[in-house]
Every structure is written in structure tokens, then in C-alpha cells.
Design an enzyme around this catalytic site. Structure first.
Site, PDB file in Angstrom:
ATOM      1  N   TYR A 151       7.939  -3.084  15.264  1.00  0.00           N
ATOM      2  CA  TYR A 151       9.252  -3.206  14.629  1.00  0.00           C
ATOM      3  C   TYR A 151       9.828  -4.490  15.195  1.00  0.00           C
ATOM      4  O   TYR A 151       9.599  -4.809  16.368  1.00  0.00           O
ATOM      5  CB  TYR A 151      10.187  -2.062  15.037  1.00  0.00           C
ATOM      6  CG  TYR A 151       9.826  -0.702  14.491  1.00  0.00           C
ATOM      7  CD1 TYR A 151       9.919  -0.435  13.133  1.00  0.00           C
ATOM      8  CD2 TYR A 151       9.444   0.329  15.346  1.00  0.00           C
ATOM      9  CE1 TYR A 151       9.629   0.834  12.639  1.00  0.00           C
ATOM     10  CE2 TYR A 151       9.161   1.594  14.857  1.00  0.00           C
ATOM     11  CZ  TYR A 151       9.250   1.837  13.494  1.00  0.00           C
ATOM     12  OH  TYR A 151       8.972   3.083  13.014  1.00  0.00           O
ATOM     13  N   HIS A 191       6.605   6.444   5.321  1.00  0.00           N
ATOM     14  CA  HIS A 191       6.838   6.745   6.741  1.00  0.00           C
ATOM     15  C   HIS A 191       6.744   8.252   6.990  1.00  0.00           C
ATOM     16  O   HIS A 191       7.483   8.809   7.808  1.00  0.00           O
ATOM     17  CB  HIS A 191       8.212   6.211   7.158  1.00  0.00           C
ATOM     18  CG  HIS A 191       8.309   5.747   8.584  1.00  0.00           C
ATOM     19  ND1 HIS A 191       8.441   4.437   8.936  1.00  0.00           N
ATOM     20  CD2 HIS A 191       8.293   6.431   9.755  1.00  0.00           C
ATOM     21  CE1 HIS A 191       8.524   4.336  10.260  1.00  0.00           C
ATOM     22  NE2 HIS A 191       8.425   5.537  10.779  1.00  0.00           N
ATOM     23  N   ASP A 205       9.641  -0.386   6.229  1.00  0.00           N
ATOM     24  CA  ASP A 205      10.323   0.687   5.487  1.00  0.00           C
ATOM     25  C   ASP A 205      11.493   1.279   6.249  1.00  0.00           C
ATOM     26  O   ASP A 205      12.052   2.289   5.850  1.00  0.00           O
ATOM     27  CB  ASP A 205       9.324   1.796   5.124  1.00  0.00           C
ATOM     28  CG  ASP A 205       8.689   2.444   6.364  1.00  0.00           C
ATOM     29  OD1 ASP A 205       9.265   2.350   7.471  1.00  0.00           O
ATOM     30  OD2 ASP A 205       7.607   3.034   6.228  1.00  0.00           O
TER      31      ASP A 205
HETATM   32  C1  LIG Z   1       5.950  11.391  15.199  1.00  0.00           C
HETATM   33  C2  LIG Z   1       5.847  10.212  14.316  1.00  0.00           C
HETATM   34  C3  LIG Z   1       6.164   8.954  14.787  1.00  0.00           C
HETATM   35  C4  LIG Z   1       6.040   7.836  13.977  1.00  0.00           C
HETATM   36  N1  LIG Z   1       6.307   6.615  14.490  1.00  0.00           N
HETATM   37  C5  LIG Z   1       6.079   5.519  13.733  1.00  0.00           C
HETATM   38  C6  LIG Z   1       6.253   4.231  14.287  1.00  0.00           C
HETATM   39  O1  LIG Z   1       6.622   4.077  15.446  1.00  0.00           O
HETATM   40  N2  LIG Z   1       5.989   3.166  13.491  1.00  0.00           N
HETATM   41  C7  LIG Z   1       5.582   3.310  12.199  1.00  0.00           C
HETATM   42  O2  LIG Z   1       5.343   2.325  11.505  1.00  0.00           O
HETATM   43  N3  LIG Z   1       5.418   4.527  11.652  1.00  0.00           N
HETATM   44  C8  LIG Z   1       5.637   5.627  12.388  1.00  0.00           C
HETATM   45  N4  LIG Z   1       5.441   6.862  11.841  1.00  0.00           N
HETATM   46  C9  LIG Z   1       4.923   6.977  10.456  1.00  0.00           C
HETATM   47  C10 LIG Z   1       3.393   7.018  10.465  1.00  0.00           C
HETATM   48  O3  LIG Z   1       2.862   5.755  10.753  1.00  0.00           O
HETATM   49  C11 LIG Z   1       2.845   7.427   9.084  1.00  0.00           C
HETATM   50  O4  LIG Z   1       3.371   6.584   8.087  1.00  0.00           O
HETATM   51  C12 LIG Z   1       3.132   8.885   8.727  1.00  0.00           C
HETATM   52  O5  LIG Z   1       3.042   9.694   9.874  1.00  0.00           O
HETATM   53  C13 LIG Z   1       2.150   9.375   7.671  1.00  0.00           C
HETATM   54  O6  LIG Z   1       2.452  10.681   7.266  1.00  0.00           O
HETATM   55  P1  LIG Z   1       1.718  11.983   7.867  1.00  0.00           P
HETATM   56  O7  LIG Z   1       2.318  12.222   9.209  1.00  0.00           O
HETATM   57  O8  LIG Z   1       2.084  13.024   6.874  1.00  0.00           O
HETATM   58  O9  LIG Z   1       0.246  11.703   7.923  1.00  0.00           O
HETATM   59  C14 LIG Z   1       5.598   7.984  12.639  1.00  0.00           C
HETATM   60  C15 LIG Z   1       5.287   9.253  12.154  1.00  0.00           C
HETATM   61  C16 LIG Z   1       5.401  10.362  12.965  1.00  0.00           C
HETATM   62  C17 LIG Z   1       5.016  11.705  12.412  1.00  0.00           C
END
Ligand SMILES: Cc1cc2nc3c(=O)[nH]c(=O)nc-3n(C[C@H](O)[C@H](O)[C@H](O)COP(=O)(O)O)c2cc1C
Ligand SMILES: *[C@@H]1O[C@H](CO)[C@@H](O)[C@H](O)[C@H]1NC(C)=O
Ligand SMILES: *[C@@H]1O[C@H](CO)[C@@H](O)[C@H](O)[C@H]1NC(C)=O
Ligand SMILES: *[C@@H]1O[C@H](CO)[C@@H](O)[C@H](O)[C@H]1NC(C)=O
Ligand SMILES: *[C@@H]1O[C@H](CO)[C@@H](O)[C@H](O)[C@H]1NC(C)=O
Ligand SMILES: *[C@@H]1O[C@H](CO)[C@@H](O)[C@H](O)[C@H]1NC(C)=O
Length: 382
Positions: free
Chosen positions: A176, A272, A204
Site C-alpha cells: 500500500y 479484496h 482497491d
Molecule cells: C485477513 C485478510 C487480510 C488481507 N490483507 C490484505 C492486504 O494487506 N493487502 C491486500 O492487497 N489484500 C489483502 N487482503 C485481500 C486478499 O489479498 C484477497 O484479495 C482476498 O482475501 C481474496 O478473497 P478470499 O479471502 O475469499 O480468497 C486481505 C484479505 C484477508 C482475508
């Protein structure tokens, strides 16, 4: 199709009667329901990725589980991410020699070889599931040769995660960014020194996530400020590193076109995990929009996608549209409650599901799957 008053009435009754299932009922409750809270089922008896969510919910404390599990607002996008796959039925073909399907799983992402077309999406705070934190994710990915994308807001530092890699292991580092060029340059230099092969720029989350479930436990987004993110800034960033910068969080065909125009080497279709903007589309819906309006994008840049993927069949539907690789977040964070072995088992289970589902679908070569294997008229009953 004309719907009579009677069938509309039936439709609303049917919809009202169907509860949302965070995991479908496949009997895990019958087998492990008597386990005391705070214990994990035996890993070898975990049969699919959804089991890890069930297991983590019993094992982690509620604030840690909620940080991983939560979605934005009423969580309509979170649920849609999970349910959207079942609205589109396969069109299986038979009398196809599929006996070589397993050998067609390996793929390249930005020129790097991996054993399967899926990866671990960047998720913050791996330490909430296991004391080894992101070491479990990086080691599980290494053991199975799939791509891991460490998050900037991981529990461990970029350097500590890099130190846990095997010699040739490839990771792509997520970031980020705020508008401080000096800080950005320092961060990019650190990432290059760590040996990561690409930077994932998450776009996003220009504003804080509206997270009701998380707010109850004070475990909301780690990136809560308003961030200035524009195509001009993306172009400036490309001048600040020799690494390719992948854009994560594309949710429309217009922005996919914009990414191609800006020279993005790869993009990740993602809402996300439904954690930022409720009512944002699932990546399957965005991939379908691109397939219908600008299919050339799938060859102009590498298109990845994540959100709600839990089964081999889900992966196949995204690949059918031209997606090159599919990411999973929560399933791996929950699997990491078991440490690296849990992450490895999750990868093995998904590889097998992809191969056997492709076989039953009549796909001889995973690289040759195309949109004809799915009926793209949604089944509105689900
Ligand atoms: C606990 C958690 C933390 C996340 N942290 C980030 C992050 O720091 N940066 C980011 O780009 N996406 C983050 N995401 C989004 C994930 O990269 C991803 O897009 C998402 O988890 C996909 O959906 P799913 O959990 O249903 O597989 C996070 C998702 C979760 C569940
Ligand atoms: C990737 O795989 C291809 C084909 O198997 C091989 O020729 C190439 O050397 C591999 N690249 C790396 C970096 O291992
Ligand atoms: C929940 O578990 C996490 C990770 O072990 C820990 O950091 C946190 O303090 C725990 N929270 C509560 C309320 O017990
Ligand atoms: C920008 O980042 C640099 C390096 O971290 C820091 O020294 C400086 O104070 C930051 N500037 C602002 C305006 O925050
Ligand atoms: C990037 O660097 C090139 C070469 O130095 C320069 O021509 C271009 O204007 C720069 N682009 C941006 C957006 O800074
Ligand atoms: C899609 O795949 C099927 C099965 O391999 C093949 O018959 C068909 O020609 C392909 N369609 C396109 C448009 O490539």
C-alpha cells in the site's frame, strides 16, 4: 421469459428459505462437532478448503477469527464472492482423453515457473493464526512450488519473510502506498534487496474499509487513510523500480483497459475478498465483463483473479474466461492455523480438485480450457 405472479411468489419463498452457508454442509460437524473449542481436527482428516474455515473458527479466539473472516458492511459482496460460482453451470464434455491432465497444471507467471495456476493472495497479520506467522505461508508455498504474495502489513517484516524462502523461491511483494515519494523509494529499494520478483500495488482501497463485523472487535483495516492513487502516479512508480508492478483490485473493463494502456505487466481482478466496498463485483463477474467487452485484454496482459475461490471447480470457471492464475486469501490464512503443513495440505487438496474436476469436465489440457466449458447464462435461483 414471463414470470407469473405465482412463480414470482414461489421465487421469493424459495429465496427466503435458503440460508447462507459460510461453508456448505458436507458433514464436518458430524465428524468433529464434539471436539472442544480451541482444538484443531487432525490435519489428515481435513478434506477440502472450506474445512479450514470451520476448524479455524473453533480454534482461534473470536477477534482473531473475525479479523480474517470479516467483509464490508452487510457482507453482500463477501457472500456473493462465494455463491457466484454456483450460478454458472458447467457444460461437461465426455469421450475426451484426459489422462494427462495433471501434467498440464504447471504454468508461468511473469516468466517464473510454478506447479499450478493458483497463488496465495496477500493477507495481513498471519501471526493471528500461528506463532510462526508468515513463515507457514512462505514454507508451504515453497514445498508445493506455488507463488506467495506477502502483504506489506504482514506480522513479519519483508526481510524476515525473505529469510524463510528456499534458495530459488519466487515471491511477489504487496504494497500500500501513501503520497510520500521518499518513503516509497525506500520501500521499493528494500523490496528489491529482499529478492522479490514483482511488486503488487493494491489500488482497491483508496479509502478505509466499511467493516461492521470487524468494528465490534476493533480489528478493522490496517490501511485506513484516504490514499491518492491515479494512473499518473502508477506511471511515476514504474520509474522508481526495475521490478514489474502488478495492479491489484481491478473491478471493471474500463480499468482493465486503463491498466493495459499504462503498461501493467499483470493485473489482479479483485474486490479484496469483499472487505472494502460492499456491492463491488466478484472477480468472476469482472472476468465475464472483460470476456464479453474486451477479450483481447486476456492476451495483452496477464490477468489474475481472486475472491471466494474454495473449490477446484471455482478455479476452472475463472481459467475458462482467460484468467491465468487464481488467488486465495482466507483459506490459506485459516490453513496456517496448522502452520506450514496446513498450508501445504491446502495446496495439495486444491491441486487434486483442479485436476480431477478438469478431467470430469472433459478438459484434456488445462491451458486449452475455454469459455465453451461453462454456460454463461446465470442460474438466478442461486
Ligand atoms: C485477513 C485478510 C487480510 C488481507 N490483507 C490484505 C492486504 O494487506 N493487502 C491486500 O492487497 N489484500 C489483502 N487482503 C485481500 C486478499 O489479498 C484477497 O484479495 C482476498 O482475501 C481474496 O478473497 P478470499 O479471502 O475469499 O480468497 C486481505 C484479505 C484477508 C482475508
Ligand atoms: C521453466 O520451465 C521451463 C520448461 O520446463 C524451463 O525450460 C526453464 O528453464 C524453467 N525456468 C526456470 C527459471 O527454472
Ligand atoms: C486472540 O489471539 C491472538 C493471536 O494469538 C492474540 O494476539 C490476541 O491477544 C487474542 N485476543 C484475545 C482477546 O484473546
Ligand atoms: C516521508 O518519508 C520519509 C522517509 O520515511 C520521512 O523521513 C518523512 O518524514 C516523510 N514525510 C512526511 C511529510 O511524512
Ligand atoms: C519516466 O522516466 C522516463 C525516462 O527517464 C521519462 O521520460 C518519463 O517522463 C518518466 N515518466 C514519469 C511518469 O515520471
Ligand atoms: C474450446 O475448446 C473446445 C474443446 O477443446 C474446442 O472444441 C473449441 O474449438 C474451443 N473453442 C474455441 C473458441 O477455441
Amino acid at each position: 421469459m414471463r414470470l407469473s405472479a405465482l412463480s414470482l411468489g414461489f421465487l421469493s419463498v424459495a429465496l427466503a428459505a435458503r440460508p447462507f452457508l459460510n461453508e456448505a454442509d458436507t458433514g464436518i460437524e458430524d465428524v468433529f462437532g464434539a471436539l472442544p473449542a480451541g482444538t484443531l481436527p487432525e490435519l489428515s482428516r481435513i478434506v477440502g478448503l472450506s474445512d479450514f474455515d470451520w476448524a479455524a473458527r473453533r480454534y482461534l479466539n473470536i477477534s482473531a477469527y473475525t479479523y480474517y473472516r470479516n467483509g464490508a458492511a452487510g457482507e453482500w459482496s463477501y457472500r456473493n464472492n462465494l455463491e457466484v460460482f454456483h450460478r454458472f453451470r458447467f457444460r461437461p464434455r465426455v469421450m475426451v482423453d484426459i489422462t494427462n491432465i495433471e501434467s498440464t497444471l504447471p504454468t508461468t507467471l511473469l516468466g517464473h515457473n510454478f506447479s499450478a495456476p493458483f497463488f496465495i493472495s496477500p493477507c495481513a497479520r498471519g501471526g493471528l493464526a500461528h506463532p510462526e506467522a508468515e513463515r507457514g505461508l512462505v514454507r508451504g508455498a515453497a514445498a508445493e512450488n506455488i507463488l506467495y504474495m506477502p502483504a506489506l502489513f504482514a506480522t513479519l517484516s519483508i526481510e524476515d519473510i525473505a529469510a524463510a524462502k528456499t534458495e530459488d523461491q519466487v515471491v511477489f511483494q504487496q504494497v500500500y502506498l501513501d503520497s510520500n515519494d521518499t518513503a516509497t523509494q525506500l520501500l521499493f529499494d528494500r523490496i528489491e534487496r529482499s529478492g522479490a520478483k514483482a511488486i503488487i500495488f493494491t489500488v482497491d482501497s483508496a479509502a478505509d474499509g466499511n467493516r461492521h463485523r470487524a468494528a465490534r472487535f476493533g480489528v478493522g483495516s490496517a490501511d485506513s487513510s484516504y490514499s491518492l492513487i491515479t494512473w499518473d502516479i502508477y506511471k511515476q512508480l514504474q520509474n522508481m523500480t526495475s521490478l514489474p508492478i502488478i495492479i491489484k483490485g481491478i473491478m471493471s473493463v474500463e480499468d482493465a483497459r486503463g491498466a493495459v494502456a499504462a503498461g501493467a505487466p499483470a493485473i489482479i481482478l479483485s474486490n479484496h475478498g469483499g472487505r472494502q466496498l460492499d456491492s463491488s463485483p466478484s472477480s468472476l463477474e469482472v472476468a465475464l465483463e472483460i470476456h464479453e467487452e474486451a477479450p483481447e485484454i486476456f492476451t495483452q496482459t496477464e490477468v489474475y483473479a481472486d475472491g471466494g475461490v474454495r473449490y477446484g471447480a471455482d478455479v476452472l470457471k475463472l481459467l475458462a474466461l482467460g484468467v491465468r492464475a487464481v488467488g486465495l486469501g482466507r483459506p490459506f490464512m485459516f490453513a496456517n492455523a496448522y502452520g506450514a503443513e496446513g498450508v501445504q495440505r491446502a495446496i495439495q487438496l486444491l491441486k487434486r480438485e483442479i485436476a480431477i474436476d478438469a478431467g470430469n469436465l472433459g478438459v484434456a489440457d488445462l491451458k486449452a480450457i475455454n469459455s465453451s466449458f461453462v454456460k454463461w447464462t446465470p442460474n438466478l435461483w442461486l
